[in-house]
Design an enzyme around this catalytic site. Structure first.
Site, PDB file in Angstrom:
ATOM      1  N   GLY A 219       0.824  -1.141   0.171  1.00 40.25           N
ATOM      2  CA  GLY A 219      -0.178  -0.060   0.330  1.00 40.25           C
ATOM      3  C   GLY A 219       0.995   0.792  -0.045  1.00 40.25           C
ATOM      4  O   GLY A 219       1.688   2.112   1.116  1.00 40.25           O
ATOM      5  N   TYR A 220       0.750   2.149  -0.605  1.00 35.50           N
ATOM      6  CA  TYR A 220       1.062   3.643  -0.791  1.00 35.50           C
ATOM      7  C   TYR A 220       0.324   4.353  -1.410  1.00 35.50           C
ATOM      8  O   TYR A 220       1.116   5.759  -1.026  1.00 35.50           O
ATOM      9  CB  TYR A 220       2.046   3.436  -2.196  1.00 35.50           C
TER      10      TYR A 220
ATOM     11  N   GLU B 154      -9.407  -1.010  -6.688  1.00 37.26           N
ATOM     12  CA  GLU B 154      -8.363  -0.978  -6.715  1.00 37.26           C
ATOM     13  C   GLU B 154      -9.203  -0.593  -8.608  1.00 37.26           C
ATOM     14  O   GLU B 154      -8.144  -0.649  -9.167  1.00 37.26           O
ATOM     15  CB  GLU B 154      -7.286  -1.444  -6.503  1.00 37.26           C
TER      16      GLU B 154
END
Length: 188
Positions: free
Chosen positions: A7-8, A86
């Site tokens: 996760g960014y 996403e």
């Protein structure tokens, strides 16, 4: 075999799935940029917000969090959740994840990451680069079902600082947003 997810962006502070372990670290060869449009979370089809994606960048690193998911039912639930969450990201990659800046060997290999590519044929929500001011002005005005776009940026800034990452792009954008918001309140 465990599933690892990197996760960014909002995955740093809001997973939405069960995980067994959380590691702070980075991936190499990418940088975080606000080039991905959000028409389903932080904006609308008429006025998209901007969220982060990754862009290849030789010699750079992108800090974030890797989540380990071990149980089969948890892996399936996580993938189902991520495929919906996403859905505007058109690529998946499997990357090496490092926890120490001096490491040459990854802590974990084969970590799944979702990426919104710059290919407008496969990624209809790619907005691309713009000046910091233009990005900030768009974010200040954008709002979607998940809330105001600026909240996303401020939460990302806070979450990155909590893991010890001072991402210049995110910090500069946060400051530009604060400046615009401050000017807006002064003009009232």
């Amino acid at each position: 075999m465990a599933l690892w997810v990197f996760g960014y962006g909002s995955l740093i502070w809001k997973t939405g799935f069960h995980f067994d372990e959380r590691l702070i670290g980075f991936i190499k060869g990418y940088r975080r940029v606000f080039h991905q449009g959000s028409t389903d979370h932080r904006g609308t089809p008429d006025f998209p917000g901007r969220t982060v994606t990754l862009e290849p960048a030789k010699g750079e690193v992108c800090w974030g969090v890797a989540y380990k998911i071990s149980k089969e039912e948890d892996k399936q639930a996580a993938i189902t959740h991520l495929e919906v969450r996403e859905k505007q990201y058109d690529q998946k990659a499997y990357v090496d994840f490092f926890t120490e800046s001096t490491d040459s060997t990854p802590a974990v290999s084969g970590v799944l990451v979702y990426i919104g590519s710059s290919d407008k044929d496969t990624n209809k929500n790619y907005l691309g680069p713009a000046s910091l001011e233009e990005i900030a002005k768009q974010i200040v005005q954008a709002e979607g079902p998940s809330g105001p776009n600026r909240e996303y940026v401020f939460q990302l800034e806070k979450s990155l600082l909590q893991i010890g990452c001072n991402d210049e792009h995110v910090m500069d954008l946060s400051e530009a947003l604060r400046r615009i918001l401050s000017e807006d309140t002064k003009s009232c």
